[in-house]
Design a protein around this motif. Sequence first.
Motif, mmCIF file in Angstrom:
data_model
loop_
_atom_site.group_PDB
_atom_site.id
_atom_site.type_symbol
_atom_site.label_atom_id
_atom_site.label_comp_id
_atom_site.label_asym_id
_atom_site.label_seq_id
_atom_site.Cartn_x
_atom_site.Cartn_y
_atom_site.Cartn_z
ATOM 1 N N CYS A 65 0.830 -1.214 0.000
ATOM 2 C CA CYS A 65 0.000 0.000 0.000
ATOM 3 C C CYS A 65 0.864 1.263 0.000
ATOM 4 O O CYS A 65 0.536 2.244 -0.675
ATOM 5 C CB CYS A 65 -0.941 -0.011 1.195
ATOM 6 S SG CYS A 65 -2.251 -1.233 1.082
ATOM 7 N N ALA A 78 2.098 1.733 -3.392
ATOM 8 C CA ALA A 78 1.044 2.284 -4.249
ATOM 9 C C ALA A 78 0.945 3.797 -4.092
ATOM 10 O O ALA A 78 0.729 4.521 -5.068
ATOM 11 C CB ALA A 78 -0.292 1.623 -3.926
ATOM 12 N N GLU A 126 0.016 4.397 -8.239
ATOM 13 C CA GLU A 126 -0.655 3.353 -9.014
ATOM 14 C C GLU A 126 -1.771 2.734 -8.186
ATOM 15 O O GLU A 126 -1.535 2.178 -7.117
ATOM 16 C CB GLU A 126 0.345 2.258 -9.424
ATOM 17 C CG GLU A 126 1.478 2.756 -10.274
ATOM 18 C CD GLU A 126 1.045 3.166 -11.664
ATOM 19 O OE1 GLU A 126 0.015 2.674 -12.141
ATOM 20 O OE2 GLU A 126 1.748 3.996 -12.262
ATOM 21 N N LEU A 169 -2.138 -1.411 -7.428
ATOM 22 C CA LEU A 169 -1.397 -2.074 -6.361
ATOM 23 C C LEU A 169 -2.251 -2.263 -5.114
ATOM 24 O O LEU A 169 -2.020 -3.198 -4.341
ATOM 25 C CB LEU A 169 -0.131 -1.287 -6.027
ATOM 26 C CG LEU A 169 0.982 -1.371 -7.064
ATOM 27 C CD1 LEU A 169 2.125 -0.455 -6.688
ATOM 28 C CD2 LEU A 169 1.468 -2.782 -7.226
ATOM 29 N N VAL A 170 -3.242 -1.415 -4.921
ATOM 30 C CA VAL A 170 -4.163 -1.595 -3.801
ATOM 31 C C VAL A 170 -4.994 -2.857 -4.021
ATOM 32 O O VAL A 170 -5.257 -3.618 -3.089
ATOM 33 C CB VAL A 170 -5.058 -0.349 -3.617
ATOM 34 C CG1 VAL A 170 -6.049 -0.556 -2.493
ATOM 35 C CG2 VAL A 170 -4.198 0.877 -3.339
#
Length: 92
Positions: free
Chosen positions: A53, A56, A61, A64-65
Motif C-alpha cells: 500500500c 502504491a 498506481e 497495487l491496492v
Amino acid sequence: MYEMIYHGFLLACMIVIGGLIILCLIRAVLGPRLADRIVAINMMGTLIIVMICILALMLGEGYLVDVSLIYAMISFLSVIVLTKVYMGVYRE
C-alpha cells in the motif's frame, strides 16, 4: 519541496517495515512453539500488505491496492489452513 519530504517519509516507513519483516522472519525460524511461528508468518503477511500500500502511494498506481487486497485474502486463507493443520497435529 513538500512532495520530496513526503517521498522521503514514505521511504523511511518502508525501511522500518522491512526491518520489522526481518525480525518476524527470525521469530518464524527460531520460535519456540509452532503457534509463535504461525503468528510471525501472519504478521509478515500483514506487513507486506502495508508495504504494498505504501508503494502504491509512492508510485501513484491504484492497481497495487487491488493486489494488496488479493494478497490479504490469500494470506488470511493460508493462516487458517496452517492453524487447522496445527490443531490436527496438536490433537494427536
